[in-house]
Design an enzyme around this catalytic site. Structure first.
Site, PDB file in Angstrom:
ATOM      1  N   SER A   1      -8.875  -1.441  -2.474  1.00  0.00           N
ATOM      2  CA  SER A   1      -7.590  -0.836  -2.083  1.00  0.00           C
ATOM      3  C   SER A   1      -7.199   0.403  -2.882  1.00  0.00           C
ATOM      4  O   SER A   1      -6.241   1.082  -2.533  1.00  0.00           O
ATOM      5  CB  SER A   1      -6.473  -1.862  -2.191  1.00  0.00           C
ATOM      6  OG  SER A   1      -6.518  -2.692  -1.059  1.00  0.00           O
TER       7      SER A   1
ATOM      8  N   LYS B   1      -6.819   3.467  -0.961  1.00  0.00           N
ATOM      9  CA  LYS B   1      -5.685   3.766  -0.068  1.00  0.00           C
ATOM     10  C   LYS B   1      -4.935   5.056  -0.437  1.00  0.00           C
ATOM     11  O   LYS B   1      -4.685   5.886   0.444  1.00  0.00           O
ATOM     12  CB  LYS B   1      -4.733   2.570  -0.015  1.00  0.00           C
ATOM     13  CG  LYS B   1      -5.350   1.367   0.719  1.00  0.00           C
ATOM     14  CD  LYS B   1      -4.535   0.103   0.522  1.00  0.00           C
ATOM     15  CE  LYS B   1      -5.120  -1.055   1.320  1.00  0.00           C
ATOM     16  NZ  LYS B   1      -4.471  -2.332   0.998  1.00  0.00           N
TER      17      LYS B   1
ATOM     18  N   TYR C   1     -12.315   2.344   7.445  1.00  0.00           N
ATOM     19  CA  TYR C   1     -11.576   1.656   6.383  1.00  0.00           C
ATOM     20  C   TYR C   1     -12.505   0.759   5.548  1.00  0.00           C
ATOM     21  O   TYR C   1     -12.454   0.770   4.312  1.00  0.00           O
ATOM     22  CB  TYR C   1     -10.419   0.851   6.994  1.00  0.00           C
ATOM     23  CG  TYR C   1      -9.714  -0.023   5.987  1.00  0.00           C
ATOM     24  CD1 TYR C   1      -8.932   0.537   4.974  1.00  0.00           C
ATOM     25  CD2 TYR C   1      -9.831  -1.413   6.030  1.00  0.00           C
ATOM     26  CE1 TYR C   1      -8.301  -0.264   4.024  1.00  0.00           C
ATOM     27  CE2 TYR C   1      -9.203  -2.220   5.088  1.00  0.00           C
ATOM     28  CZ  TYR C   1      -8.446  -1.641   4.090  1.00  0.00           C
ATOM     29  OH  TYR C   1      -7.828  -2.432   3.154  1.00  0.00           O
TER      30      TYR C   1
ATOM     31  N   TYR D   1       2.034  -3.695  -4.905  1.00  0.00           N
ATOM     32  CA  TYR D   1       2.431  -4.765  -3.982  1.00  0.00           C
ATOM     33  C   TYR D   1       3.842  -5.275  -4.243  1.00  0.00           C
ATOM     34  O   TYR D   1       4.739  -4.520  -4.555  1.00  0.00           O
ATOM     35  CB  TYR D   1       1.428  -5.922  -4.032  1.00  0.00           C
ATOM     36  CG  TYR D   1       0.021  -5.482  -3.771  1.00  0.00           C
ATOM     37  CD1 TYR D   1      -0.273  -4.725  -2.643  1.00  0.00           C
ATOM     38  CD2 TYR D   1      -1.002  -5.788  -4.643  1.00  0.00           C
ATOM     39  CE1 TYR D   1      -1.568  -4.316  -2.386  1.00  0.00           C
ATOM     40  CE2 TYR D   1      -2.298  -5.391  -4.394  1.00  0.00           C
ATOM     41  CZ  TYR D   1      -2.570  -4.638  -3.267  1.00  0.00           C
ATOM     42  OH  TYR D   1      -3.835  -4.231  -3.023  1.00  0.00           O
TER      43      TYR D   1
ATOM     44  N   VAL E   1      -9.022  -5.375  -5.029  1.00  0.00           N
ATOM     45  CA  VAL E   1      -9.552  -6.722  -5.267  1.00  0.00           C
ATOM     46  C   VAL E   1     -10.941  -6.701  -5.913  1.00  0.00           C
ATOM     47  O   VAL E   1     -11.438  -7.744  -6.329  1.00  0.00           O
ATOM     48  CB  VAL E   1      -9.582  -7.588  -3.978  1.00  0.00           C
ATOM     49  CG1 VAL E   1      -8.182  -7.886  -3.491  1.00  0.00           C
ATOM     50  CG2 VAL E   1     -10.409  -6.938  -2.891  1.00  0.00           C
TER      51      VAL E   1
HETATM   52  N1  GLU Z   1     -11.181  -4.670   1.593  1.00  0.00           N
HETATM   53  C1  GLU Z   1     -10.013  -5.384   1.217  1.00  0.00           C
HETATM   54  C2  GLU Z   1      -9.177  -5.697   2.438  1.00  0.00           C
HETATM   55  O1  GLU Z   1      -8.859  -4.807   3.168  1.00  0.00           O
HETATM   56  C3  GLU Z   1      -9.219  -4.598   0.232  1.00  0.00           C
HETATM   57  C4  GLU Z   1      -8.090  -5.384  -0.294  1.00  0.00           C
HETATM   58  C5  GLU Z   1      -7.568  -4.930  -1.618  1.00  0.00           C
HETATM   59  O2  GLU Z   1      -8.282  -4.381  -2.442  1.00  0.00           O
HETATM   60  O3  GLU Z   1      -6.357  -5.190  -1.857  1.00  0.00           O
HETATM   61  O4  GLU Z   1      -8.810  -6.810   2.678  1.00  0.00           O
END
Ligand code: GLU
Length: 484
Positions: free
Chosen positions: A64, A67, A195, A247, A265
């Site tokens: 993430s 992002k 993505y 978050y 993650v």
């Molecule tokens: N590839 C993970 C998902 O989209 C990334 C989640 C993350 O790092 O928070 O669920």
């Protein structure tokens, strides 16, 4: 060595490594097979110098943390108005994979999956059938952009990518839900594919720190000198990282840590001190929100111990070395004997003055002390003139005084010119603070003594002290001062 920044980072890691709670992400097998004890920390400062500790060279998937970068790329391509029409900037207060949209059916922000998949979709052509080769070439541009931020070419982890694609039921649900609202212009499968690929790029904490420093620097990568995004885009990205990056706990994060950040993650966290530096941390054990346990703790310590909260003081960020020169311009003191004066005339270049200015915080002290360290063979006496410094925060004071002690221990001499007593004021103001205990103790503790020798009220006093030191060095303690 002597600036002790590496020592601070190691110390913080030592404290945080005691915590082995949390669990490695296991929603796909590839993520579960990492070393759960892996722990790396890197810090890239404004001129591109990177401090690396622990597993700073180990690669992991960016997840993430991609992002904010894809958001930056989309903003660069389409401009804020078009992007705002499709993705909000409000914290959602919900989990990252919540199917969360606002009244206009826009994903609430680009840091949750819905917003990130939307951002990826906006990079693709607005047609319902997208050729695989088009996705490949858009991905190529995306990698180019991320790599520009990292200053190194980033590679895809094919295994993680394949697994993400095979197991991404929830992300697929999010993409198709957005599509059912009529807000996706392109092929949802292609957006998902993009993505998954962006999440599967491999990075190290060194990379994250450079990415962070690039954003901190208004989009200019301090290592390569390339402008990767505009100042406006960098500002935007920092804003959403601040309000939505961590978050559900955004309020607590801003209050207690005060560094715009994004976690993934894969175990990484990217944190930025705007205008100053970027931080990358890696430790794969996650808390229930999906944030690295040690990563969070490390950021908390960096913020408190090094005074890195973005609202710390009224800082003038690019402090500090206003001028540096030897003392050739100054007359030799009158009170020495002729022999002493003629020796002093030949050794004016062995005393260097460093004039600092601004508010002396971690970043300023880091830059200044690194300069003094680089020059260490050029002088016997270094005079640090802080008469133009407004405020000295505790960590900066420790750094300056620790460096001074290091010089003393090497048989050189460090002096401080402090006419307004800002060092002393700093000691008084922060008397009860918890200031990086144990890091460079016990020498550093000597630095907390406000009656420290060689802290002078005027440059003239410092010069006399410096000359006395040179003479003592030249003639020894018993033979230098009586004109024999
Ligand atoms: N590839 C993970 C998902 O989209 C990334 C989640 C993350 O790092 O928070 O669920």
């Amino acid at each position: 060595m002597t600036t002790h920044v590496d020592g601070y980072l190691r110390h913080i890691m030592g404290v945080c490594s005691a915590d082995s709670s949390g669990a490695v992400a296991d929603y796909i097998p590839e993520l579960a097979c990492v070393d759960p004890d892996g722990y790396g920390l890197s810090m890239c400062v404004h001129d591109g110098n990177v401090y690396s500790q622990g597993d700073s060279g180990v690669t992991f998937t960016i997840q993430s943390i991609s992002k904010p970068l894809t958001y930056a790329l989309v903003l660069s391509r389409l401009g804020p108005a078009q992007v705002d029409a499709r993705i909000g900037v409000e914290p959602s207060g919900e989990a990252f994979n919540e199917i969360s949209v606002d009244a206009e059916r826009r994903p609430r922000n680009p840091m949750i999956n819905a917003g990130a998949i939307m951002a990826a979709s906006l990079l693709l052509p607005p047609v319902r059938e997208v050729a695989a080769s088009t996705v490949d070439s858009v991905f190529g541009e995306l990698v180019e952009f991320y790599s520009g931020c990292a200053g190194r070419y980033l590679e895809l982890d094919e295994d993680v990518y394949r697994s993400e694609a095979q197991t991404g039921a929830r992300n697929r649900a999010i993409a198709y839900m957005l599509d059912s609202f009529g807000v996706v212009d392109t092929d949802p499968e292609s957006a998902l594919d993009l993505y998954y690929r962006q999440c599967s790029l491999r990075v190290t904490t060194d990379d994250l720190s450079v990415i962070g420093a690039t954003i901190a620097n208004g989009g200019l990568n301090p290592r390569t000198g390339r402008q990767i995004m505009t100042q406006e885009v960098a500002q935007r990205v920092l804003s959403v990282m601040t309000t939505c990056g961590m978050y559900d706990g955004a309020g607590d994060w801003v209050t207690s840590v005060g560094l715009p950040a994004k976690s993934g993650v894969g175990g990484g966290i990217l944190a930025v001190l705007p205008g100053q530096l970027g931080i990358g941390v890696y430790s794969p054990r996650l808390d229930r929100h999906g944030n690295s346990v040690r990563g969070i703790d490390t950021c908390r310590h960096l913020s408190t111990d090094l005074g890195l909260h973005m609202f710390n003081l009224t800082r003038e960020s690019r402090v500090t070395i206003r001028a540096t020169y030897d003392i050739g311009e100054f007359e030799v003191g009158e009170d020495w004997t002729e022999r002493e004066r003629s020796y002093l005339r030949t050794s004016r270049d062995r005393v260097r003055v460093y004039e600092l200015q601004g508010d002396l915080t971690f970043s300023g002290a880091e830059a200044a002390m690194r300069r003094l360290e680089d020059d260490i063979d050029r002088y016997d006496v270094a005079i640090v003139d802080i008469s133009r410094i407004g405020i000295v925060d505790p960590v900066a004071r420790t750094m300056v005084l620790t460096f001074k002690h290091t010089l003393d221990d090497r048989g050189q001499r460090g002096m401080v010119v402090d006419p307004d007593g800002v060092m002393r004021a700093s000691v008084d103001r922060h008397r009860n603070d918890r200031v990086i205990p144990d890091i460079v103790a016990p020498e550093a503790l000597r630095g907390f003594d406000p009656t420290l020798p060689h802290v002078h009220a005027t440059m003239a006093e410092a010069l006399t002290d410096a000359e006395a030191f040179l003479l003592k060095q030249r003639y020894g303690p018993d033979d230098g001062f009586d004109g024999v």
